[in-house]
Motif scaffolding. Structure first.
Motif, PDB file in Angstrom:
ATOM      1  N   ASP A   9      -2.833   0.094  -9.954  1.00 62.37           N
ATOM      2  CA  ASP A   9      -2.482  -0.679 -11.142  1.00 62.37           C
ATOM      3  C   ASP A   9      -3.115   0.002 -12.356  1.00 62.37           C
ATOM      4  O   ASP A   9      -4.312   0.289 -12.355  1.00 62.37           O
ATOM      5  N   PRO A  10      -2.359   0.285 -13.427  1.00 64.26           N
ATOM      6  CA  PRO A  10      -2.894   1.038 -14.562  1.00 64.26           C
ATOM      7  C   PRO A  10      -4.086   0.373 -15.245  1.00 64.26           C
ATOM      8  O   PRO A  10      -4.956   1.069 -15.774  1.00 64.26           O
ATOM      9  N   ALA A  11      -4.140  -0.948 -15.256  1.00 61.93           N
ATOM     10  CA  ALA A  11      -5.213  -1.645 -15.954  1.00 61.93           C
ATOM     11  C   ALA A  11      -6.381  -1.975 -15.039  1.00 61.93           C
ATOM     12  O   ALA A  11      -7.554  -1.814 -15.418  1.00 61.93           O
ATOM     13  N   LYS A  12      -6.102  -2.421 -13.812  1.00 58.60           N
ATOM     14  CA  LYS A  12      -7.154  -2.911 -12.934  1.00 58.60           C
ATOM     15  C   LYS A  12      -7.604  -1.893 -11.886  1.00 58.60           C
ATOM     16  O   LYS A  12      -8.710  -1.994 -11.355  1.00 58.60           O
ATOM     17  N   GLY A  13      -6.740  -0.949 -11.548  1.00 63.05           N
ATOM     18  CA  GLY A  13      -7.084   0.016 -10.519  1.00 63.05           C
ATOM     19  C   GLY A  13      -6.901  -0.496  -9.107  1.00 63.05           C
ATOM     20  O   GLY A  13      -7.273   0.191  -8.152  1.00 63.05           O
ATOM     21  N   THR A  14      -6.352  -1.681  -8.933  1.00 62.18           N
ATOM     22  CA  THR A  14      -6.097  -2.194  -7.591  1.00 62.18           C
ATOM     23  C   THR A  14      -4.986  -1.384  -6.929  1.00 62.18           C
ATOM     24  O   THR A  14      -4.058  -0.918  -7.595  1.00 62.18           O
ATOM     25  N   LYS A  15      -5.088  -1.201  -5.612  1.00 61.51           N
ATOM     26  CA  LYS A  15      -4.117  -0.399  -4.887  1.00 61.51           C
ATOM     27  C   LYS A  15      -2.807  -1.179  -4.756  1.00 61.51           C
ATOM     28  O   LYS A  15      -2.781  -2.289  -4.247  1.00 61.51           O
ATOM     29  N   LEU A  16      -1.720  -0.575  -5.207  1.00 67.50           N
ATOM     30  CA  LEU A  16      -0.399  -1.205  -5.140  1.00 67.50           C
ATOM     31  C   LEU A  16       0.323  -0.840  -3.858  1.00 67.50           C
ATOM     32  O   LEU A  16       0.974  -1.682  -3.247  1.00 67.50           O
ATOM     33  N   TRP A  17       0.233   0.409  -3.449  1.00 68.77           N
ATOM     34  CA  TRP A  17       0.834   0.861  -2.203  1.00 68.77           C
ATOM     35  C   TRP A  17       0.267   2.230  -1.849  1.00 68.77           C
ATOM     36  O   TRP A  17      -0.368   2.893  -2.679  1.00 68.77           O
ATOM     37  N   SER A  18       0.504   2.660  -0.628  1.00 70.16           N
ATOM     38  CA  SER A  18       0.116   4.005  -0.214  1.00 70.16           C
ATOM     39  C   SER A  18       1.177   4.554   0.734  1.00 70.16           C
ATOM     40  O   SER A  18       1.851   3.811   1.440  1.00 70.16           O
ATOM     41  N   ILE A  19       1.334   5.876   0.715  1.00 72.74           N
ATOM     42  CA  ILE A  19       2.269   6.570   1.594  1.00 72.74           C
ATOM     43  C   ILE A  19       1.446   7.455   2.522  1.00 72.74           C
ATOM     44  O   ILE A  19       0.880   8.464   2.080  1.00 72.74           O
ATOM     45  N   PRO A  20       1.335   7.117   3.799  1.00 69.68           N
ATOM     46  CA  PRO A  20       0.590   7.977   4.730  1.00 69.68           C
ATOM     47  C   PRO A  20       1.370   9.258   5.018  1.00 69.68           C
ATOM     48  O   PRO A  20       2.608   9.257   5.058  1.00 69.68           O
ATOM     49  N   LEU A  21       0.644  10.367   5.195  1.00 72.51           N
ATOM     50  CA  LEU A  21       1.260  11.661   5.456  1.00 72.51           C
ATOM     51  C   LEU A  21       0.707  12.250   6.742  1.00 72.51           C
ATOM     52  O   LEU A  21      -0.422  11.940   7.147  1.00 72.51           O
ATOM     53  N   ALA A  22       1.480  13.127   7.364  1.00 69.79           N
ATOM     54  CA  ALA A  22       1.030  13.768   8.601  1.00 69.79           C
ATOM     55  C   ALA A  22      -0.173  14.658   8.363  1.00 69.79           C
ATOM     56  O   ALA A  22      -1.029  14.833   9.237  1.00 69.79           O
ATOM     57  N   GLY A  23      -0.261  15.241   7.170  1.00 74.19           N
ATOM     58  CA  GLY A  23      -1.365  16.125   6.824  1.00 74.19           C
ATOM     59  C   GLY A  23      -1.650  16.054   5.336  1.00 74.19           C
ATOM     60  O   GLY A  23      -1.043  15.263   4.596  1.00 74.19           O
ATOM     61  N   GLN A  24      -2.552  16.895   4.878  1.00 73.70           N
ATOM     62  CA  GLN A  24      -2.991  16.858   3.489  1.00 73.70           C
ATOM     63  C   GLN A  24      -1.982  17.523   2.558  1.00 73.70           C
ATOM     64  O   GLN A  24      -1.352  18.525   2.915  1.00 73.70           O
ATOM     65  N   VAL A  25      -1.827  16.965   1.356  1.00 72.47           N
ATOM     66  CA  VAL A  25      -0.976  17.577   0.328  1.00 72.47           C
ATOM     67  C   VAL A  25      -1.569  18.936  -0.053  1.00 72.47           C
ATOM     68  O   VAL A  25      -2.765  19.058  -0.305  1.00 72.47           O
ATOM     69  N   CYS A  26      -0.734  19.952  -0.077  1.00 73.07           N
ATOM     70  CA  CYS A  26      -1.188  21.286  -0.487  1.00 73.07           C
ATOM     71  C   CYS A  26      -0.491  21.777  -1.750  1.00 73.07           C
ATOM     72  O   CYS A  26      -0.881  22.800  -2.318  1.00 73.07           O
ATOM     73  N   ALA A  27       0.528  21.081  -2.214  1.00 73.13           N
ATOM     74  CA  ALA A  27       1.186  21.391  -3.485  1.00 73.13           C
ATOM     75  C   ALA A  27       1.945  20.156  -3.941  1.00 73.13           C
ATOM     76  O   ALA A  27       2.467  19.403  -3.118  1.00 73.13           O
TER      77      ALA A  27
END
Length: 638
Positions: free
Chosen positions: A264-282
């Protein structure tokens, strides 16, 4: 662009903004100003952060706190690049725009910056400077051997010639000195010398409006801000890339550890997350109008057997709904059944383009359908990487490893067919795409920048014909911007708009007792000439562009030791500055804010919200890392 030379890499271990030990002299030791700093600069509010880098002696040993290189094989080139705040690797020079001369006295190291730079480069004369004293007109001998008396007519001719010489010399002094406040190391391959309609011949606007229209960021009644939220660093045991930071109409979205998270832009509360098989590299720095973007990520999480999984997965994200739309890998004719590895990914329209040392591939943003992929090339050429945004361009590498030929091509985003081609000059083995519309590339030609910034020249190219419009030489000792080595779309601390490229000058001593400052200036992309644009950071502040806002430049002002940072809007027509945000000066807040260095952090600002985010994290090392965060967000109080 004072950073030490380095082999291709991404940021080093140690995390962003890790505090370093103060130099001898103690916190607050002032750096003596040069005899005549930065020309006779007009007095402005304090600018140029305390402790900004000053040149160390050539034999200064490396600091124990200097960042270390990431482990090999982690899916990106190896080597080391310094973060913001490294000392400049050249002798102290007088103010920008003044004739070059050494400054008496030994420069002092600013607080909080590692030492250990290689010996610097000698200062260079700017274009138009005199390398020898101007010869005075000599009077012909009178009544001497072989001479005749100087006639009245000849006296008039010589007097007129002297006047012309003085006028020309005066014009050169004005362009290169305090009056113009610009660098003249801009060489143009174009024969054009005149200005466009609505501009002076030096490229300065005179019509009171910008070419690219008005911006959307408005002056607030009160620019003072407060801390909105902070996100702690994830716990890691090694160096981990966390590239990727986006702003939608409802969320701030950031790459985390094996996931993408919206806050959330004002509060910083987590709105959602997308799990990935591995770490983002780009991660693409671009989004579609409906807030879709692209990433490349590793095929799995690290294990004891496979500590560094390959970066071979490409995916599309819907940042409005928090969904991974699709993900896939591709094979190449030269790689057998192995999936192609990627270093970079970008977006243009509905085309996702990923590039790397094995070639490039492209996909439909909405469906993931392949549009092209690496093929066996008989000419030894391959797509090294792409630049996206309003158009699509590629850096194509041909030739051998020891004798490469780089080509900049504008592409049809749907088919990948080249629309035009421009061959980079000899001596270029690495190039970056700064902008695709207009098409602008950057390179360190012949490794002449001497500072590790990756930029000695900008190339403004006609995307429809491949013709070079102009080549702009930017002295690494005078200008500060950066393109990461080995990366095609990585340039930062600059902006392109209004048919100009906006770059910051290097930090230099201000007019106050201590503290550095700098300016933002620009070059015309048609003529290559420096324009009359100049925005001063102010005493003890330094600043650099974040992005364009219509025809205006949004810039971040790095604070001195006792102030908070600022965000300003610079009018593209008048270059008048408007403060959009001023952060708190509390010491605890400053420690967090200044831990985000401009070389290795993402800066995002929109509508009274500023987000500072790390691009790489590492294992915490105790109390020295207490100020480090994954994200720090500031919001205006009203």
């Amino acid at each position: 662009m004072t950073q030490p030379p380095q082999p291709p890499n991404d940021p080093p271990q140690g995390g962003f903004g890790a505090p370093q030990d103060p130099p001898p002299g103690g916190f607050g030791a002032p750096t003596p100003p040069p005899a005549d700093p930065f020309g006779k600069q007009q007095a402005t509010p304090p600018a140029g952060g305390f402790g900004a880098p000053t040149p160390p002696p050539a034999d200064t040993p490396p600091s124990a706190g200097a960042p270390q290189q990431p482990g090999p094989g982690y899916g990106y080139p190896q080597g080391q690049q310094p973060g913001y705040g490294y000392p400049q690797n050249q002798p102290t020079q007088p103010g920008y725009g003044y004739p070059q001369a050494p400054v008496p006295g030994q420069p002092q190291q600013g607080y909080g910056f590692p030492q250990g730079m290689p010996p610097g480069q000698p200062p260079q004369q700017g274009y138009g400077y005199q390398t020898t004293p101007m010869q005075q007109p000599q009077t012909p001998p009178q009544n001497g051997s072989g001479g005749k008396k100087f006639s009245t007519q000849m006296q008039i001719i010589v007097a007129a010639s002297v006047a012309v010489v003085l006028i020309v010399a005066g014009g050169i002094w004005f362009a290169s000195g305090d009056g113009g406040g610009k660098k003249e190391e801009a060489s143009s391959s174009s024969g054009s010398t005149g200005g466009k309609d609505g501009e002076n011949e030096d490229g300065g606007n005179k019509g009171g409006s910008t070419n690219d229209g008005p911006g959307t960021e408005k002056a607030p009644a009160d620019p003072k801000s407060k801390v909105a939220f902070q996100v702690p660093l994830p716990k890691v045991t090694d160096v981990v890339k966390v590239d990727g930071s986006w702003l939608t109409d409802k969320a701030y979205v950031k790459t985390g550890l094996n996931e993408i998270v919206a806050y959330d832009p004002a509060k910083g509360t987590k709105l959602w997350s997308i799990p990935l098989a591995g770490q983002v590299c780009a991660a693409s720095r671009h989004m579609s109008k409906d807030f879709k973007t692209a990433i490349a990520f590793e095929q799995s999480k690290p294990t004891k057997a496979v500590k560094f999984p390959p970066c071979n997965q490409v995916g599309a994200l819907d940042l409005s709904t928090g969904k991974l739309i699709w993900s896939k890998s591709v094979t190449a004719a030269t790689s057998g059944d192995a999936a192609v590895r990627f270093d970079e990914v970008t977006l243009s329209g509905t085309t996702v383009a990923a590039g790397g040392p094995e070639g490039g591939a492209a996909f439909d943003l909405n469906t993931g359908a392949e549009r092209w992929k690496p093929k066996a090339a008989t000419d030894g050429c391959y797509d090294k990487g792409y630049g996206g945004g309003e158009a699509l361009a590629v850096v194509r590498r041909c030739g051998t490893y020891d004798d490469p030929q780089l080509v900049i091509q504008a592409l049809n985003p749907t088919t990948g067919a080249p629309l035009s081609s421009f061959k980079m000059p000899p001596g270029v083995d690495d190039a970056s795409i700064v902008s695709t519309k207009p098409l602008v590339a950057a390179a360190d030609v012949g490794d002449t920048a001497g500072d590790g910034s990756g930029i000695s020249d900008f190339f403004s190219i006609d995307a429809s014909t491949g013709k070079l419009l102009t080549r702009i030489a930017v002295d690494g000792e005078k200008y500060a911007a950066r393109c990461a080595s080995g990366k095609v779309e990585s340039c930062s601390q600059l902006a392109v708009g209004n048919n100009r490229i906006y770059v910051p000058t290097e930090d230099h001593e201000g007019t106050g007792e201590y503290g550095d400052t700098n300016e933002i200036v620009s070059f015309d992309l048609t003529t290559g000439k420096p324009t009359s644009d100049r925005a001063d950071a102010g005493e003890r502040y330094t600043m650099f562009p974040i992005r364009m806002d219509g025809g205006n430049i949004i810039a971040y002002r790095e604070p001195p030791y006792d102030k908070g940072g600022q965000v300003v809007s610079i009018d593209g027509a008048t270059f008048k500055q408007t403060v959009l945000m001023e952060n708190p000066s509390d010491e605890s807040v400053r420690d967090v804010e200044t831990s985000f260095t401009k070389d290795y952090s993402e800066f995002r600002y929109r509508d009274g919200h500023l987000y500072l985010a790390s691009m790489m994290v590492s294992k915490m090392r105790g109390s020295l890392d207490e100020g480090r965060r994954l994200v720090a967000s500031f919001s205006r109080q009203q």
